[in-house]
Design an enzyme around this catalytic site. Structure first.
Site, mmCIF file in Angstrom:
data_model
loop_
_atom_site.group_PDB
_atom_site.id
_atom_site.type_symbol
_atom_site.label_atom_id
_atom_site.label_comp_id
_atom_site.label_asym_id
_atom_site.label_seq_id
_atom_site.Cartn_x
_atom_site.Cartn_y
_atom_site.Cartn_z
ATOM 1 N N ARG A 258 -1.953 -1.657 -4.502
ATOM 2 C CA ARG A 258 -0.626 -1.789 -3.900
ATOM 3 C C ARG A 258 -0.460 -3.141 -3.197
ATOM 4 O O ARG A 258 0.605 -3.745 -3.241
ATOM 5 C CB ARG A 258 -0.358 -0.629 -2.939
ATOM 6 C CG ARG A 258 0.064 0.634 -3.676
ATOM 7 C CD ARG A 258 0.097 1.876 -2.834
ATOM 8 N NE ARG A 258 0.272 3.059 -3.672
ATOM 9 C CZ ARG A 258 1.366 3.793 -3.754
ATOM 10 N NH1 ARG A 258 2.407 3.487 -3.028
ATOM 11 N NH2 ARG A 258 1.453 4.821 -4.577
ATOM 12 N N ARG B 171 2.610 14.071 -2.805
ATOM 13 C CA ARG B 171 1.821 13.964 -1.564
ATOM 14 C C ARG B 171 2.131 15.198 -0.718
ATOM 15 O O ARG B 171 3.167 15.836 -0.922
ATOM 16 C CB ARG B 171 2.247 12.711 -0.789
ATOM 17 C CG ARG B 171 1.950 11.438 -1.509
ATOM 18 C CD ARG B 171 2.166 10.224 -0.577
ATOM 19 N NE ARG B 171 2.002 8.998 -1.324
ATOM 20 C CZ ARG B 171 2.941 8.055 -1.444
ATOM 21 N NH1 ARG B 171 4.111 8.196 -0.869
ATOM 22 N NH2 ARG B 171 2.701 6.966 -2.145
ATOM 23 N N ARG C 268 -1.400 4.490 6.834
ATOM 24 C CA ARG C 268 -0.698 5.622 6.231
ATOM 25 C C ARG C 268 -1.701 6.700 5.759
ATOM 26 O O ARG C 268 -1.374 7.866 5.726
ATOM 27 C CB ARG C 268 0.104 5.081 5.033
ATOM 28 C CG ARG C 268 1.259 5.904 4.633
ATOM 29 C CD ARG C 268 2.302 5.092 3.920
ATOM 30 N NE ARG C 268 2.017 4.896 2.507
ATOM 31 C CZ ARG C 268 2.897 4.437 1.632
ATOM 32 N NH1 ARG C 268 4.114 4.137 2.015
ATOM 33 N NH2 ARG C 268 2.575 4.272 0.372
#
Ligand code: 5GP
Length: 223
Positions: free
Chosen positions: A156, A45, A145
Site C-alpha cells: 500500500r 474486514r 490501523r
C-alpha cells in the site's frame, strides 16, 4: 441531468482518511449525498457490511460482470479487483442525491478515459484528491490501523507514493484536500463542495429564469 447530481469522486492513497471524511459527509448530509457501493474481491474486514461498505464477490463473478459492460470503471488495487457498477451510481442518482465514489487513482484515470470517449454521458464528475501531509505520516497511520499484514502495508505504501505523485500534478484533480488535521480537512472539503454545488445551483436557477423570460417574451411577441 441536473448539475446538482454531478458525482463526486474522492481519491487518494490507502490510509489517508478518505473513508472517514466520506462517512462524515454522508452522516451530516444524508439527504444530499449517497455512497456508490463498490464491488471487491478482497475479504471483508471486521465490521464491514455487505451492500453497505462493499459488495464482496469473487474474481470470476466480478470479471464476468465487467466483461458484460456493467462497470463504469474497475482496477486491481493491492492485488484485489475493485469496481464501480453503473447500477451503483444510478441507484444513488435515482434517489436525487449526489453520488460519492471512493476509488483509487487508476479508477480516476479510467473514468476520465471513459468520459473522453463519451461513455459516461452526462456524468461530468468532480475529482477530489485527499493527500497526506507527508508519506511518513501516511505510513504511521497505515501501521496504526492494524488491519493489514506487513506485506500489505508495504504494498500500500509503494502504491501511495505513485498516487501522491499523480495527485499533486496540476490539473489532475479539481481539488486537493490535505488531511493533516481531520476537522480542518473536513471543513476544506465541505467548503469546496458547497462552493461548487451551490454556485452551480445558482447558475442553474439563473438559466431557468432566463428561459422563463425568453418564453414569456416569445408568448408576448406572438400575441
Ligand atoms: P480498501 O481495501 O482499503 O477498502 O480500499 C483500497 C483502495 O481501493 C482504496 O484506495 C479505495 O479508494 C479503492 N477502491 C475502493 N473501491 C474502488 C472501486 O470501485 N474502484 C477503484 N478503482 N478503486 C476502489
Amino acid at each position: 441531468m441536473s448539475a446538482l447530481r454531478r458525482p463526486l469522486i474522492i481519491s487518494g492513497p490507502s490510509g489517508v482518511g478518505k473513508g472517514t471524511l466520506i462517512r462524515r459527509l454522508l452522516g451530516e448530509y444524508p439527504a444530499r449525498f449517497g455512497f456508490s457501493c463498490s464491488h471487491t474481491t478482497r475479504p471483508p474486514r471486521p465490521g464491514e457490511q455487505e451492500g453497505i461498505d462493499y459488495f464482496f464477490t469473487t474474481r470470476e463473478k466480478l470479471q464476468a460482470e465487467i466483461d458484460a459492460g456493467k462497470f463504469l470503471e474497475h482496477a486491481t488495487v493491492h492485488n484485489n479487483l475493485y469496481g464501480t457498477s453503473f447500477d451503483a451510481v444510478r441507484e444513488v442518482q435515482d434517489e436525487g442525491k449526489i453520488c460519492v465514489l471512493d476509488i483509487d487513482v487508476q479508477g480516476v484515470l479510467s473514468v476520465k478515459k471513459a468520459a473522453a470517449r463519451g461513455l459516461v454521458h452526462n456524468l461530468r464528475p468532480l475529482f477530489v484528491f485527499i493527500a497526506p501531509p507527508s508519506l511518513e505520516v501516511l505510513e504511521k497511520r497505515l501501521r496504526g490501523r492494524e488491519t493489514e499484514k506487513e506485506e500489505d502495508v508495504v504494498r500500500r505504501l509503494g502504491n501511495a507514493r505513485k498516487e501522491v505523485e499523480y495527485g499533486w500534478v496540476e490539473g489532475n484533480f479539481d481539488k486537493i484536500v490535505v488531511n493533516g488535521e481531520l476537522d480542518e480537512a473536513y471543513r476544506d472539503l465541505v467548503g469546496y463542495i458547497e462552493n461548487m454545488y451551490y454556485s452551480e445551483e445558482e447558475e442553474g436557477e439563473e438559466e431557468e429564469e432566463e428561459e422563463e423570460e425568453k418564453a414569456e417574451k416569445e408568448e408576448k411577441d406572438e400575441r
